[in-house]
Write a protein that holds these residues in place. Structure first.
Motif, PDB file in Angstrom:
ATOM      1  N   VAL A  11       0.801  -1.056   0.129  1.00 19.18           N
ATOM      2  CA  VAL A  11       0.132  -0.039   0.065  1.00 19.18           C
ATOM      3  C   VAL A  11       0.917   1.372  -0.049  1.00 19.18           C
ATOM      4  CG1 VAL A  11      -1.504   1.438   1.461  1.00 19.18           C
ATOM      5  CG2 VAL A  11      -1.741  -1.283   1.109  1.00 19.18           C
ATOM      6  N   LEU A  12       1.948   1.005   0.884  1.00 13.98           N
ATOM      7  CA  LEU A  12       2.921   2.481   0.807  1.00 13.98           C
ATOM      8  C   LEU A  12       3.304   2.971  -0.465  1.00 13.98           C
ATOM      9  CD1 LEU A  12       4.509   1.437   4.206  1.00 13.98           C
ATOM     10  CD2 LEU A  12       2.849   3.253   3.847  1.00 13.98           C
ATOM     11  N   PRO A  13       3.825   2.185  -1.215  1.00 12.74           N
ATOM     12  CA  PRO A  13       4.380   2.338  -2.646  1.00 12.74           C
ATOM     13  C   PRO A  13       3.155   3.162  -3.454  1.00 12.74           C
ATOM     14  CG  PRO A  13       5.368   0.465  -2.100  1.00 12.74           C
ATOM     15  CD  PRO A  13       4.292   0.773  -1.119  1.00 12.74           C
ATOM     16  N   LEU A  14       2.014   2.412  -3.444  1.00 11.15           N
ATOM     17  CA  LEU A  14       0.921   3.182  -4.151  1.00 11.15           C
ATOM     18  C   LEU A  14       0.716   4.593  -3.765  1.00 11.15           C
ATOM     19  CD1 LEU A  14      -1.429   0.101  -4.401  1.00 11.15           C
ATOM     20  CD2 LEU A  14      -0.135   1.007  -6.127  1.00 11.15           C
ATOM     21  N   ILE A  15       0.786   4.731  -2.280  1.00 18.73           N
ATOM     22  CA  ILE A  15       0.587   6.348  -1.916  1.00 18.73           C
ATOM     23  C   ILE A  15       1.743   7.145  -2.333  1.00 18.73           C
ATOM     24  CG2 ILE A  15       0.395   7.617   0.040  1.00 18.73           C
ATOM     25  CD1 ILE A  15      -0.898   5.149   1.612  1.00 18.73           C
ATOM     26  N   GLY A  16       2.865   6.718  -2.325  1.00 16.59           N
ATOM     27  CA  GLY A  16       4.056   7.272  -2.721  1.00 16.59           C
ATOM     28  C   GLY A  16       4.097   7.642  -4.174  1.00 16.59           C
ATOM     29  N   ALA A  17       3.689   6.653  -4.830  1.00 20.97           N
ATOM     30  CA  ALA A  17       3.570   6.904  -6.495  1.00 20.97           C
ATOM     31  C   ALA A  17       2.528   7.912  -6.773  1.00 20.97           C
ATOM     32  CB  ALA A  17       3.259   5.590  -7.212  1.00 20.97           C
ATOM     33  N   TRP A  18       1.314   7.877  -6.152  1.00 24.15           N
ATOM     34  CA  TRP A  18       0.190   8.829  -6.238  1.00 24.15           C
ATOM     35  C   TRP A  18       0.804  10.173  -5.823  1.00 24.15           C
ATOM     36  CZ3 TRP A  18      -2.556  11.612  -2.636  1.00 24.15           C
ATOM     37  CH2 TRP A  18      -3.598  12.395  -3.285  1.00 24.15           C
ATOM     38  N   LEU A  19       1.322  10.231  -4.788  1.00 20.00           N
ATOM     39  CA  LEU A  19       1.650  11.606  -4.369  1.00 20.00           C
ATOM     40  C   LEU A  19       2.930  12.230  -5.252  1.00 20.00           C
ATOM     41  CD1 LEU A  19       2.070  10.890  -0.444  1.00 20.00           C
ATOM     42  CD2 LEU A  19       0.366  12.627  -1.683  1.00 20.00           C
ATOM     43  N   LEU A  20       3.783  11.381  -5.770  1.00 18.83           N
ATOM     44  CA  LEU A  20       4.867  11.664  -6.714  1.00 18.83           C
ATOM     45  C   LEU A  20       4.213  12.339  -7.919  1.00 18.83           C
ATOM     46  CD1 LEU A  20       7.754  12.021  -7.564  1.00 18.83           C
ATOM     47  CD2 LEU A  20       7.847   9.706  -8.383  1.00 18.83           C
ATOM     48  N   TRP A  21       3.246  11.410  -8.636  1.00 16.31           N
ATOM     49  CA  TRP A  21       2.468  11.961  -9.702  1.00 16.31           C
ATOM     50  C   TRP A  21       1.712  13.149  -9.406  1.00 16.31           C
ATOM     51  CZ3 TRP A  21      -2.768  12.866 -10.426  1.00 16.31           C
ATOM     52  CH2 TRP A  21      -3.058  13.100 -11.699  1.00 16.31           C
ATOM     53  N   ARG A  22       1.108  13.404  -8.412  1.00 21.55           N
ATOM     54  CA  ARG A  22       0.391  14.736  -8.009  1.00 21.55           C
ATOM     55  C   ARG A  22       1.476  15.847  -8.041  1.00 21.55           C
ATOM     56  NH1 ARG A  22      -2.140  15.967  -2.679  1.00 21.55           N
ATOM     57  NH2 ARG A  22      -3.207  17.961  -3.074  1.00 21.55           N
ATOM     58  N   GLU A  23       2.494  15.809  -7.633  1.00 20.55           N
ATOM     59  CA  GLU A  23       3.533  16.839  -7.378  1.00 20.55           C
ATOM     60  C   GLU A  23       4.004  17.021  -9.026  1.00 20.55           C
ATOM     61  OE1 GLU A  23       5.253  19.881  -5.535  1.00 20.55           O
ATOM     62  OE2 GLU A  23       3.875  18.415  -4.742  1.00 20.55           O
ATOM     63  N   ILE A  24       4.306  16.128  -9.430  1.00 21.88           N
ATOM     64  CA  ILE A  24       4.984  16.265 -10.858  1.00 21.88           C
ATOM     65  C   ILE A  24       3.711  17.016 -11.729  1.00 21.88           C
ATOM     66  CG2 ILE A  24       5.647  15.231 -13.003  1.00 21.88           C
ATOM     67  CD1 ILE A  24       7.207  13.299 -11.172  1.00 21.88           C
ATOM     68  N   HIS A  25       2.579  16.606 -11.807  1.00 20.72           N
ATOM     69  CA  HIS A  25       1.603  17.185 -12.201  1.00 20.72           C
ATOM     70  C   HIS A  25       1.352  18.567 -12.082  1.00 20.72           C
ATOM     71  CE1 HIS A  25      -2.878  17.035 -13.672  1.00 20.72           C
ATOM     72  NE2 HIS A  25      -2.266  16.538 -14.838  1.00 20.72           N
ATOM     73  N   PHE A  26       1.204  18.908 -10.811  1.00 21.61           N
ATOM     74  CA  PHE A  26       1.128  20.286 -10.301  1.00 21.61           C
ATOM     75  C   PHE A  26       2.190  21.114 -10.881  1.00 21.61           C
ATOM     76  CE2 PHE A  26       2.637  23.453  -7.120  1.00 21.61           C
ATOM     77  CZ  PHE A  26       1.724  24.087  -7.003  1.00 21.61           C
ATOM     78  N   VAL A  27       3.453  20.550 -10.938  1.00 21.19           N
ATOM     79  CA  VAL A  27       4.715  21.411 -11.363  1.00 21.19           C
ATOM     80  C   VAL A  27       4.596  21.780 -12.754  1.00 21.19           C
ATOM     81  CG1 VAL A  27       7.179  21.413 -11.716  1.00 21.19           C
ATOM     82  CG2 VAL A  27       6.197  20.684  -9.634  1.00 21.19           C
ATOM     83  N   LEU A  28       3.922  20.819 -13.572  1.00 25.19           N
ATOM     84  CA  LEU A  28       3.982  21.117 -15.030  1.00 25.19           C
ATOM     85  C   LEU A  28       3.042  21.887 -15.346  1.00 25.19           C
ATOM     86  CD1 LEU A  28       4.518  17.137 -16.321  1.00 25.19           C
ATOM     87  CD2 LEU A  28       6.281  19.202 -16.283  1.00 25.19           C
ATOM     88  N   ARG A  29       1.858  21.392 -14.829  1.00 25.40           N
ATOM     89  CA  ARG A  29       0.826  22.677 -14.824  1.00 25.40           C
ATOM     90  C   ARG A  29       0.813  24.040 -14.645  1.00 25.40           C
ATOM     91  NH1 ARG A  29      -3.931  19.342 -12.419  1.00 25.40           N
ATOM     92  NH2 ARG A  29      -5.263  21.215 -12.351  1.00 25.40           N
ATOM     93  N   GLY A  30       1.672  24.255 -13.560  1.00 22.45           N
ATOM     94  CA  GLY A  30       1.983  25.640 -13.004  1.00 22.45           C
ATOM     95  C   GLY A  30       2.946  26.097 -13.939  1.00 22.45           C
ATOM     96  N   GLU A  31       4.216  25.516 -14.433  1.00 26.53           N
ATOM     97  CA  GLU A  31       4.956  25.991 -15.490  1.00 26.53           C
ATOM     98  C   GLU A  31       4.462  26.185 -16.689  1.00 26.53           C
ATOM     99  OE1 GLU A  31       8.163  23.043 -15.868  1.00 26.53           O
ATOM    100  OE2 GLU A  31       9.172  23.816 -14.028  1.00 26.53           O
ATOM    101  N   ARG A  32       3.393  25.682 -17.304  1.00 30.70           N
ATOM    102  CA  ARG A  32       2.812  25.677 -18.293  1.00 30.70           C
ATOM    103  C   ARG A  32       2.100  27.199 -18.369  1.00 30.70           C
ATOM    104  NH1 ARG A  32      -2.344  25.456 -20.667  1.00 30.70           N
ATOM    105  NH2 ARG A  32      -3.128  24.600 -18.772  1.00 30.70           N
ATOM    106  N   LEU A  33       1.457  27.429 -16.880  1.00 30.23           N
ATOM    107  CA  LEU A  33       0.737  28.800 -17.083  1.00 30.23           C
ATOM    108  C   LEU A  33       1.791  29.876 -17.201  1.00 30.23           C
ATOM    109  CD1 LEU A  33      -1.906  28.014 -14.302  1.00 30.23           C
ATOM    110  CD2 LEU A  33      -2.196  28.123 -16.658  1.00 30.23           C
ATOM    111  N   VAL A  34       2.911  29.610 -16.508  1.00 29.20           N
ATOM    112  CA  VAL A  34       3.943  30.762 -16.532  1.00 29.20           C
ATOM    113  C   VAL A  34       4.610  31.012 -17.830  1.00 29.20           C
ATOM    114  CG1 VAL A  34       6.355  31.131 -15.629  1.00 29.20           C
ATOM    115  CG2 VAL A  34       4.639  30.536 -13.787  1.00 29.20           C
ATOM    116  N   ARG A  35       4.556  29.952 -18.624  1.00 30.66           N
ATOM    117  CA  ARG A  35       5.158  29.811 -19.906  1.00 30.66           C
ATOM    118  C   ARG A  35       3.867  30.736 -20.953  1.00 30.66           C
ATOM    119  NH1 ARG A  35       6.625  24.561 -19.486  1.00 30.66           N
ATOM    120  NH2 ARG A  35       4.735  23.713 -20.466  1.00 30.66           N
TER     121      ARG A  35
END
Length: 148
Positions: A45-69
């Motif tokens: 269960v822990l790796p699933l939670i970790g992978a979800w958090l990692l995906w969520r963080e990467i997704h946030f950064v990419l979307r934020g950077e897109r707005l700045v671009r």
């Protein structure tokens, strides 16, 4: 650029760690001992939670950077002429001086994702990363709604 390299390195280390945790969980489950099987299932269960958090963080950064671009391409980004400390960080007092204008822009048009991005950049420059993330999340939500 250093922050991006550090974030990528941490993501790679986390993925390697998660792979080892999953492998170890299968070893524990394979023992057939009740407590070990329960620990193995919990470790899955822990790796699933970790992978979800990692995906969520990467997704946030990419979307934020897109707005700045988008703002950068439109020439709407402020000039970064703030005085800097030897570490490269903006002098907090100078960065704080930006807030009234950006807060006023958000208050004048709370539905403008552009105003929220600029407020987030001002918060980030002053070192208030929690509020910068909050403002960027607001900008992402507003931009997503306006794109529909």
């Amino acid at each position: 650029m250093r922050a991006r390299v550090a974030a990528i390195a941490m993501a790679v280390i986390l993925v390697i760690y998660l792979v080892f945790v999953v492998q170890y969980s299968f070893v524990l489950i394979g023992t057939g001992v009740g407590v070990a099987v329960a620990m193995g299932i919990a470790l899955l269960v822990l790796p699933l939670i970790g992978a979800w958090l990692l995906w969520r963080e990467i997704h946030f950064v990419l979307r934020g950077e897109r707005l700045v671009r988008i703002l950068g391409a439109a020439g709407e980004l402020p000039v970064d002429d703030l005085p800097r400390l030897p570490s490269g960080r903006a002098v907090a007092e100078a960065a704080d001086a930006q807030f009234p204008a950006y807060k006023a822009a958000v208050e004048a048009d709370p539905g403008s994702w552009r105003a929220w991005v600029l407020l987030g950049l001002a918060y980030d420059a002053s070192g208030d990363h929690a509020r910068a993330r909050w403002a960027t999340r607001e900008a992402i939500k507003l931009e997503r709604v306006s794109a529909r």
